[in-house]
Write a protein that holds these residues in place. Structure first.
Motif, PDB file in Angstrom:
ATOM      1  N   PHE A   1       0.848  -1.187   0.000  1.00 55.40           N
ATOM      2  CA  PHE A   1       0.000   0.000   0.000  1.00 55.40           C
ATOM      3  C   PHE A   1       0.888   1.241   0.000  1.00 55.40           C
ATOM      4  O   PHE A   1       1.011   1.944   0.998  1.00 55.40           O
ATOM      5  N   GLY A   2       1.546   1.478  -1.124  1.00 55.25           N
ATOM      6  CA  GLY A   2       2.432   2.627  -1.229  1.00 55.25           C
ATOM      7  C   GLY A   2       3.830   2.208  -1.650  1.00 55.25           C
ATOM      8  O   GLY A   2       4.076   1.067  -2.045  1.00 55.25           O
ATOM      9  N   SER A   3       4.763   3.150  -1.559  1.00 51.51           N
ATOM     10  CA  SER A   3       6.145   2.907  -1.970  1.00 51.51           C
ATOM     11  C   SER A   3       6.889   2.114  -0.903  1.00 51.51           C
ATOM     12  O   SER A   3       6.531   2.128   0.275  1.00 51.51           O
ATOM     13  N   ASP A   4       7.950   1.440  -1.333  1.00 49.01           N
ATOM     14  CA  ASP A   4       8.809   0.718  -0.397  1.00 49.01           C
ATOM     15  C   ASP A   4       9.824   1.674   0.222  1.00 49.01           C
ATOM     16  O   ASP A   4      10.192   2.680  -0.374  1.00 49.01           O
ATOM     17  N   TYR A   5      10.272   1.342   1.408  1.00 49.67           N
ATOM     18  CA  TYR A   5      11.365   2.068   2.057  1.00 49.67           C
ATOM     19  C   TYR A   5      12.282   1.039   2.717  1.00 49.67           C
ATOM     20  O   TYR A   5      11.887  -0.120   2.891  1.00 49.67           O
ATOM     21  N   PRO A   6      13.516   1.401   3.083  1.00 48.59           N
ATOM     22  CA  PRO A   6      14.452   0.430   3.660  1.00 48.59           C
ATOM     23  C   PRO A   6      13.888  -0.240   4.906  1.00 48.59           C
ATOM     24  O   PRO A   6      13.448   0.433   5.849  1.00 48.59           O
ATOM     25  N   GLY A   7      13.855  -1.562   4.893  1.00 45.00           N
ATOM     26  CA  GLY A   7      13.404  -2.313   6.068  1.00 45.00           C
ATOM     27  C   GLY A   7      11.925  -2.623   6.101  1.00 45.00           C
ATOM     28  O   GLY A   7      11.453  -3.277   7.037  1.00 45.00           O
ATOM     29  N   ILE A   8      11.152  -2.201   5.088  1.00 46.47           N
ATOM     30  CA  ILE A   8       9.719  -2.477   5.102  1.00 46.47           C
ATOM     31  C   ILE A   8       9.461  -3.971   4.904  1.00 46.47           C
ATOM     32  O   ILE A   8      10.187  -4.658   4.189  1.00 46.47           O
ATOM     33  N   VAL A   9       8.417  -4.465   5.552  1.00 44.34           N
ATOM     34  CA  VAL A   9       8.028  -5.870   5.426  1.00 44.34           C
ATOM     35  C   VAL A   9       6.580  -5.912   4.926  1.00 44.34           C
ATOM     36  O   VAL A   9       5.677  -5.370   5.574  1.00 44.34           O
ATOM     37  N   ASN A  10       6.370  -6.541   3.778  1.00 43.62           N
ATOM     38  CA  ASN A  10       5.021  -6.743   3.253  1.00 43.62           C
ATOM     39  C   ASN A  10       4.630  -8.195   3.536  1.00 43.62           C
ATOM     40  O   ASN A  10       5.102  -9.118   2.868  1.00 43.62           O
ATOM     41  N   PRO A  11       3.782  -8.436   4.547  1.00 42.70           N
ATOM     42  CA  PRO A  11       3.574  -9.799   5.047  1.00 42.70           C
ATOM     43  C   PRO A  11       2.938 -10.777   4.066  1.00 42.70           C
ATOM     44  O   PRO A  11       3.045 -11.985   4.258  1.00 42.70           O
ATOM     45  N   LEU A  12       2.285 -10.285   3.007  1.00 39.04           N
ATOM     46  CA  LEU A  12       1.626 -11.206   2.078  1.00 39.04           C
ATOM     47  C   LEU A  12       2.500 -11.575   0.880  1.00 39.04           C
ATOM     48  O   LEU A  12       2.118 -12.441   0.091  1.00 39.04           O
ATOM     49  N   ASP A  13       3.657 -10.942   0.729  1.00 39.86           N
ATOM     50  CA  ASP A  13       4.524 -11.248  -0.415  1.00 39.86           C
ATOM     51  C   ASP A  13       4.959 -12.716  -0.373  1.00 39.86           C
ATOM     52  O   ASP A  13       5.430 -13.214   0.661  1.00 39.86           O
ATOM     53  N   GLY A  14       4.786 -13.398  -1.502  1.00 38.98           N
ATOM     54  CA  GLY A  14       5.195 -14.796  -1.590  1.00 38.98           C
ATOM     55  C   GLY A  14       4.183 -15.779  -1.015  1.00 38.98           C
ATOM     56  O   GLY A  14       4.498 -16.960  -0.884  1.00 38.98           O
ATOM     57  N   SER A  15       2.972 -15.320  -0.689  1.00 36.93           N
ATOM     58  CA  SER A  15       1.952 -16.231  -0.124  1.00 36.93           C
ATOM     59  C   SER A  15       1.349 -17.098  -1.227  1.00 36.93           C
ATOM     60  O   SER A  15       0.877 -16.587  -2.238  1.00 36.93           O
ATOM     61  N   ASN A  16       1.357 -18.406  -1.001  1.00 34.95           N
ATOM     62  CA  ASN A  16       0.793 -19.362  -1.962  1.00 34.95           C
ATOM     63  C   ASN A  16      -0.365 -20.079  -1.284  1.00 34.95           C
ATOM     64  O   ASN A  16      -0.157 -20.899  -0.389  1.00 34.95           O
ATOM     65  N   ILE A  17      -1.587 -19.763  -1.681  1.00 41.19           N
ATOM     66  CA  ILE A  17      -2.778 -20.280  -1.015  1.00 41.19           C
ATOM     67  C   ILE A  17      -3.523 -21.216  -1.965  1.00 41.19           C
ATOM     68  O   ILE A  17      -3.902 -20.827  -3.074  1.00 41.19           O
ATOM     69  N   THR A  18      -3.732 -22.444  -1.516  1.00 42.88           N
ATOM     70  CA  THR A  18      -4.426 -23.447  -2.328  1.00 42.88           C
ATOM     71  C   THR A  18      -5.865 -23.600  -1.850  1.00 42.88           C
ATOM     72  O   THR A  18      -6.113 -23.767  -0.649  1.00 42.88           O
ATOM     73  N   ALA A  19      -6.801 -23.548  -2.790  1.00 43.02           N
ATOM     74  CA  ALA A  19      -8.219 -23.755  -2.464  1.00 43.02           C
ATOM     75  C   ALA A  19      -8.475 -25.247  -2.308  1.00 43.02           C
ATOM     76  O   ALA A  19      -8.265 -26.022  -3.246  1.00 43.02           O
ATOM     77  N   GLN A  20      -8.917 -25.656  -1.124  1.00 46.61           N
ATOM     78  CA  GLN A  20      -9.143 -27.077  -0.856  1.00 46.61           C
ATOM     79  C   GLN A  20     -10.434 -27.577  -1.491  1.00 46.61           C
ATOM     80  O   GLN A  20     -10.589 -28.778  -1.724  1.00 46.61           O
ATOM     81  N   GLN A  21     -11.355 -26.661  -1.775  1.00 46.83           N
ATOM     82  CA  GLN A  21     -12.635 -27.022  -2.395  1.00 46.83           C
ATOM     83  C   GLN A  21     -12.963 -26.003  -3.473  1.00 46.83           C
ATOM     84  O   GLN A  21     -12.318 -24.967  -3.591  1.00 46.83           O
ATOM     85  N   ALA A  22     -13.994 -26.315  -4.255  1.00 50.63           N
ATOM     86  CA  ALA A  22     -14.458 -25.365  -5.269  1.00 50.63           C
ATOM     87  C   ALA A  22     -15.238 -24.235  -4.592  1.00 50.63           C
ATOM     88  O   ALA A  22     -15.767 -24.395  -3.496  1.00 50.63           O
ATOM     89  N   SER A  23     -15.284 -23.097  -5.270  1.00 47.13           N
ATOM     90  CA  SER A  23     -16.068 -21.937  -4.832  1.00 47.13           C
ATOM     91  C   SER A  23     -15.696 -21.462  -3.431  1.00 47.13           C
ATOM     92  O   SER A  23     -16.564 -21.209  -2.597  1.00 47.13           O
TER      93      SER A  23
END
Length: 370
Positions: free
Chosen positions: A238-260
């Motif tokens: 949500f905005g520009s990066d700065y030194p030391g910032i942590v974006n907690p959702l980066d690299g998240s791989n979420i698998t849907a166990q069911q349809a819909s």
């Protein structure tokens, strides 16, 4: 009779080794202190956020390996549930195969709440006015493309059920396009700039429309059993990066166990200012997130809608980080402490070795004398 040779000089043998070791330790600690001094010091401060009228930039890069680009739509809404119409955005969609490889180098720019169809209309009468199939309105009396018909239906709050019965869609091959992309994935990337108020943006299949002041998606074309919302969030900020910032959702791989399945990310945004040494000021945001998921069996109401929803709200507090040089007097104090401390400890060790050697020497002399 001459006594045994004196070993009084042996304690002096310890002096060079103690001196060398002490010098190495002092050198090591000095460079450690110097390296610490040369790094930047960051001072955090906390304020009440009094800024007004600003925009919130949302950077997105997400992959849906089992959701074709032709199916996927993106919407941004405010806290009242109204679709944000004054959203500046630059979102693109790339078609991917099941292996995650790019099918075509062409990218499609995505319009919020719309799905534009590509068709060569040069062979048709440019002055024509085709039917909207009962969905005509004051500002939309003609529907010359399949997208126009779908937009007219959306404005009326009608579900777009059967594309095969719409002449414009038949002509443009809308159903065939959906079938062609059936076993594909999609990468959505770019940015949104929304009003700085609580709201949400979401990725969901089907075209969105308002029905009785409720935001719904037309899923009749797809079927609930075929919706796989597995997703990989490469980047979300949500905005520009700065030194030391942590974006907690980066690299998240979420698998849907069911349809819909419906995935909800509840995001708490903290406005942040980062001031660099040269005076440059970066206005950005940090965030924390909690994820919730469930099976969405319905299209509206409490049962939810299949898709990925990011619901965000803003903290009333603002954090300010300021880069500063470390104090030179603190550095000098540290160096003096290192030299004095190592010298003192080395002197104690040298004295201990010397007097221990003297005591041992006396015992040897007394033993031989007896």
């Amino acid at each position: 009779r001459q006594g045994p040779p004196s070993i009084s000089a042996s304690p002096c043998l310890s002096l060079p080794s103690v001196t060398v070791i002490s010098s190495l330790i002092m050198l090591l600690l000095f460079f450690s202190e110097l390296q610490y001094y040369l790094t930047k010091e960051v001072h955090p401060e906390l304020y009440v956020d009094t800024s007004r009228g600003e925009k919130l930039k949302i950077n997105i890069d997400t992959i849906f390996p089992h959701m074709p680009c032709a199916y996927l739509s993106i919407d941004a809404m405010d806290v009242a549930g109204e679709q944000q119409l004054d959203v500046e955005h630059n979102l693109f969609k790339k078609r991917l195969d099941l292996g995650g490889n790019i099918i075509s180098s062409e990218v499609e720019k995505h319009e919020l709440g719309k799905q534009d169809e590509v068709f060569n209309t040069t062979k048709l009468d440019p002055g024509r006015c085709e039917s909207c199939y009962g969905a005509e309105s004051e500002d939309m009396k003609c529907c010359n493309t399949c997208a126009d018909v779908r937009e007219a239906y959306r404005r009326k709050g009608w579900a777009f059920k059967n594309a095969d019965s719409i002449e414009q869609c038949m002509r443009e091959g809308f159903t065939q396009k959906l079938q062609e992309q059936k076993n594909e994935g999609c990468q959505v990337y770019g940015f949104l700039e929304v009003n700085k108020v609580a709201g949400n943006f979401h990725f969901a299949p089907g075209k969105s429309f308002q029905q009785s002041h409720v935001h719904v998606h037309d899923l009749q074309t797809f079927g609930l059993d075929n919706i796989n919302m597995t997703h990989y969030i490469r980047h979300l900020s949500f905005g520009s990066d700065y030194p030391g910032i942590v974006n907690p959702l980066d690299g998240s791989n979420i698998t849907a166990q069911q349809a819909s399945m419906m995935f909800q990310y509840f995001v708490k945004i903290v406005p942040t200012i980062y001031v660099k040494l040269d005076g440059e000021m970066v206005r950005t945001n940090q965030f924390s997130v909690t994820r919730h998921e469930k099976v969405a069996n319905g299209l509206i109401g409490d049962q939810g809608l299949p898709g990925v929803f990011v619901l965000y709200e803003l903290s009333p507090m603002m954090v300010k980080f300021t880069e500063k040089h470390r104090s030179f007097t603190h550095f000098l104090t540290g160096v003096c402490a290192i030299i004095g401390g190592v010298f003192t400890v080395a002197s104690l060790i040298d004295s201990l070795i010397y007097y221990s050697a003297r005591a041992i020497q006396r015992k040897i002399e007394l033993g031989k004398a007896s």
